[in-house]
Motif scaffolding. Structure first.
Motif, mmCIF file in Angstrom:
data_model
loop_
_atom_site.group_PDB
_atom_site.id
_atom_site.type_symbol
_atom_site.label_atom_id
_atom_site.label_comp_id
_atom_site.label_asym_id
_atom_site.label_seq_id
_atom_site.Cartn_x
_atom_site.Cartn_y
_atom_site.Cartn_z
ATOM 1 N N ALA A 31 -27.391 32.780 -34.347
ATOM 2 C CA ALA A 31 -27.281 33.049 -32.913
ATOM 3 C C ALA A 31 -27.039 31.759 -32.135
ATOM 4 O O ALA A 31 -26.365 31.762 -31.099
ATOM 5 C CB ALA A 31 -28.542 33.741 -32.411
ATOM 6 N N ARG A 77 -23.134 32.071 -30.053
ATOM 7 C CA ARG A 77 -23.784 32.621 -28.862
ATOM 8 C C ARG A 77 -22.936 33.667 -28.136
ATOM 9 O O ARG A 77 -23.461 34.521 -27.443
ATOM 10 C CB ARG A 77 -24.137 31.488 -27.887
ATOM 11 C CG ARG A 77 -25.293 30.613 -28.341
ATOM 12 C CD ARG A 77 -25.682 29.617 -27.263
ATOM 13 N NE ARG A 77 -24.636 28.625 -27.052
ATOM 14 C CZ ARG A 77 -24.547 27.488 -27.729
ATOM 15 N NH1 ARG A 77 -25.441 27.205 -28.663
ATOM 16 N NH2 ARG A 77 -23.583 26.626 -27.477
ATOM 17 N N LEU A 111 -24.173 40.523 -33.885
ATOM 18 C CA LEU A 111 -24.374 39.404 -34.806
ATOM 19 C C LEU A 111 -25.173 39.814 -36.035
ATOM 20 O O LEU A 111 -26.172 40.528 -35.926
ATOM 21 C CB LEU A 111 -25.102 38.261 -34.075
ATOM 22 C CG LEU A 111 -25.310 36.962 -34.846
ATOM 23 C CD1 LEU A 111 -23.995 36.203 -35.008
ATOM 24 C CD2 LEU A 111 -26.332 36.075 -34.121
#
Length: 227
Positions: A195, A199, A204
């Protein structure tokens, strides 16, 4: 607006297979010939960018960066690619990353178009070695892309060829530059990694084996509903 996507565009290295180590070894060998140390930290800066951009970053890391002509740059880039091509000749279908073969089947069964959008000019050769050359409707020709990632051109090129609106596309990437390119194209971004690094990803996972068509499509539906 439909809450179901029409196409998924995959990066190659680090997504379908992991040839990153081969890239690293090839750049490291070229760097040694030039008297430049290509370590793991420098190699991280090369992920997701084009061959010439990678070479520029390596040369910039030299104690005294050399000034080279475009012809000399092309020669060095070709030399690196010769190293890399020799290494990837050993790739087999066993090198497809975990979960990817099943994911491709699931997405195809769901009626989605599939493409590969990689900065690598060797993508067709690698896909052939993996036995995935017939799995995709389109493979972006990196040699025809004017602006590499994080510019969105690679992804918009695939969408334009498939005749799919950008917002109806999902991009899958493991590099920050790639995720940025997907978002700049106005697409839904699936990231594979951390992460902290990825970002901008809309969805994810930390590894390819955690990817599933069901979860990706559900996340896309929530994303498009908010658009």
């Amino acid at each position: 607006m439909s809450t179901f996507p029409q196409a998924v565009i995959f990066d190659l290295d680090g997504v379908l297979t992991d040839t990153a180590e081969f890239h690293y070894l090839a750049w490291k060998q070229l760097g040694a010939e030039l008297g430049i140390e290509v370590d793991k930290a420098l190699n991280e800066q090369l992920k997701g960018v084009s061959r010439l951009q990678s070479l520029e970053r390596i040369l910039a890391a030299a104690p005294v960066p050399p000034v080279l002509t475009a012809e000399e740059m092309e020669h060095l880039a070709a030399k690196k690619n010769a190293h890399y091509t020799a290494l990837i000749a050993s790739v087999t279908p066993n090198d497809i990353l975990p979960g990817i073969a099943a994911l491709l089947q699931e997405l195809r069964a769901a009626g989605l178009k599939l493409a590969v959008g990689s900065a690598s000019r060797n993508a067709p050769f690698v896909l052939e070695r993996l036995g995935l050359d017939s799995a995709f409707d389109y493979v972006v020709d990196a040699g025809r892309i004017q602006r590499g990632k994080p510019d969105p051109e690679t992804f918009t090129n695939a969408a334009d060829h498939l005749k799919v609106p950008y917002e109806s596309c999902i991009g899958v990437e493991d590099a920050a530059a790639g995720v940025e390119a997907i978002k700049r194209a106005g697409m839904f971004a699936v990231g594979i990694g951390s992460a902290q690094t990825l970002r901008q990803a809309d969805y994810l996972v930390t590894a390819t084996e955690l990817l599933s068509a069901e979860h990706i499509l559900a996340a896309y539906s929530r994303w498009i509903d908010k658009a």
